[in-house]
Design an enzyme around this catalytic site. Structure first.
Site, mmCIF file in Angstrom:
data_model
loop_
_atom_site.group_PDB
_atom_site.id
_atom_site.type_symbol
_atom_site.label_atom_id
_atom_site.label_comp_id
_atom_site.label_asym_id
_atom_site.label_seq_id
_atom_site.Cartn_x
_atom_site.Cartn_y
_atom_site.Cartn_z
ATOM 1 N N ARG A 141 6.132 0.692 13.890
ATOM 2 C CA ARG A 141 6.494 -0.033 12.592
ATOM 3 C C ARG A 141 7.932 -0.874 13.070
ATOM 4 O O ARG A 141 8.787 -1.122 12.011
ATOM 5 C CB ARG A 141 7.341 1.438 11.835
ATOM 6 N N PRO A 182 0.748 -1.382 -0.122
ATOM 7 C CA PRO A 182 0.155 -0.111 -0.016
ATOM 8 C C PRO A 182 0.641 1.186 -0.005
ATOM 9 O O PRO A 182 1.938 1.493 0.625
ATOM 10 C CB PRO A 182 -0.820 -0.062 1.358
ATOM 11 N N ASN A 183 0.370 2.251 -0.631
ATOM 12 C CA ASN A 183 0.854 3.450 -0.671
ATOM 13 C C ASN A 183 2.203 3.577 -1.709
ATOM 14 O O ASN A 183 2.636 4.863 -1.847
ATOM 15 C CB ASN A 183 1.056 4.494 0.606
ATOM 16 N N ARG A 222 4.891 11.146 -2.620
ATOM 17 C CA ARG A 222 4.526 10.972 -1.038
ATOM 18 C C ARG A 222 5.892 11.185 -0.345
ATOM 19 O O ARG A 222 6.929 10.516 -0.672
ATOM 20 C CB ARG A 222 4.197 9.572 -0.978
ATOM 21 N N ARG A 231 11.528 5.169 13.084
ATOM 22 C CA ARG A 231 10.158 5.723 12.855
ATOM 23 C C ARG A 231 9.235 5.386 14.053
ATOM 24 O O ARG A 231 9.739 5.033 15.245
ATOM 25 C CB ARG A 231 9.584 5.295 11.659
ATOM 26 N N ALA A 243 2.886 -0.643 5.029
ATOM 27 C CA ALA A 243 2.024 -0.739 6.413
ATOM 28 C C ALA A 243 1.770 -2.385 6.671
ATOM 29 O O ALA A 243 1.720 -2.366 7.810
ATOM 30 C CB ALA A 243 1.031 0.221 6.454
ATOM 31 N N GLU A 298 12.561 -9.148 2.555
ATOM 32 C CA GLU A 298 11.507 -8.258 2.790
ATOM 33 C C GLU A 298 12.603 -6.749 2.682
ATOM 34 O O GLU A 298 13.737 -6.816 3.078
ATOM 35 C CB GLU A 298 11.453 -8.466 4.358
ATOM 36 N N HIS A 331 12.294 -2.419 3.140
ATOM 37 C CA HIS A 331 11.823 -1.135 3.349
ATOM 38 C C HIS A 331 12.943 0.013 2.695
ATOM 39 O O HIS A 331 14.059 -0.253 3.047
ATOM 40 C CB HIS A 331 11.796 -1.091 4.799
ATOM 41 N N ILE A 332 12.193 0.804 2.235
ATOM 42 C CA ILE A 332 12.985 1.812 1.736
ATOM 43 C C ILE A 332 13.471 2.831 2.952
ATOM 44 O O ILE A 332 14.694 3.367 3.080
ATOM 45 C CB ILE A 332 12.116 2.871 0.834
ATOM 46 N N SER A 333 12.695 3.124 3.883
ATOM 47 C CA SER A 333 13.254 3.769 5.200
ATOM 48 C C SER A 333 13.676 2.954 6.401
ATOM 49 O O SER A 333 13.075 1.627 6.230
ATOM 50 C CB SER A 333 12.048 4.780 5.777
ATOM 51 N N HIS A 381 3.348 -4.301 9.345
ATOM 52 C CA HIS A 381 3.281 -4.323 10.721
ATOM 53 C C HIS A 381 1.963 -4.882 11.226
ATOM 54 O O HIS A 381 1.546 -4.650 12.593
ATOM 55 C CB HIS A 381 3.450 -2.843 11.093
ATOM 56 N N TYR A 388 11.346 9.058 0.698
ATOM 57 C CA TYR A 388 10.965 8.115 -0.142
ATOM 58 C C TYR A 388 11.558 8.530 -1.377
ATOM 59 O O TYR A 388 11.829 7.436 -2.451
ATOM 60 C CB TYR A 388 9.524 7.662 -0.469
ATOM 61 N N ASN A 419 7.931 -5.418 -0.632
ATOM 62 C CA ASN A 419 8.155 -4.252 0.338
ATOM 63 C C ASN A 419 6.305 -4.068 0.773
ATOM 64 O O ASN A 419 5.682 -3.657 -0.203
ATOM 65 C CB ASN A 419 8.479 -2.962 -0.230
#
Length: 137
Positions: free
Chosen positions: A108, A9-10, A17, A104, A74, A95, A97-99, A77, A22, A71
């Site tokens: 998360r 998502p997103n 965004r 955060r 959300a 798995e 993740h960009i960040s 989590h 990102y 990826n």
């Protein structure tokens, strides 16, 4: 080698965004860079904002591809279902993740995906996908 890059998502909003987190590239633009850098890899790309569609895609390719780079956004989590889908397939999953999710919000810091994957790449921006690809080579 055939790899699926599966975004949750997103992530369709990459480039728009929160560019400070990102970046400014869309994923489609970045995917073209990956295809040029790794011409011997057949990439399939799929993005969905819907949990069940992500699970269906894992089931669809999870016994025939050489690897999946996921990826889950959300859903990382929150989704026991995606974690179970990974556990149920034979194709190895990385798995991504960009960040840096650990820098955060505290929610998360938990991943329902991590216990079922081959490895995790977190916090290197879009380069996280390239590092995941390297793990399959």
């Amino acid at each position: 080698m055939k790899l699926l890059i599966l975004n949750g998502p997103n992530l369709n909003l990459l480039g728009k965004r929160e560019p400070e987190i990102y970046g400014s590239l869309t994923f489609e633009e970045y995917l073209e860079q990956l295809k040029n850098k790794f011409p011997n890899i057949v990439f399939e790309y799929y993005q969905s904002n819907i949990e069940g569609e992500i699970i269906d895609k894992l089931h669809e390719v999870g016994f025939s591809y050489d690897g999946i780079i996921l990826n889950a956004g959300a859903y990382t989590h929150t989704s026991i279902g995606i974690g179970d889908a990974i556990k149920g397939i034979t194709t190895p999953v990385i798995e991504v993740h960009i960040s840096n999710t650990f820098s955060r919000e505290s929610f998360r810091h938990q991943s329902y995906i991590s216990p079922n994957v081959k490895g995790i790449v977190i916090g290197f921006g879009l380069k996280s996908y390239e590092l995941a690809i390297q793990s399959f080579l």
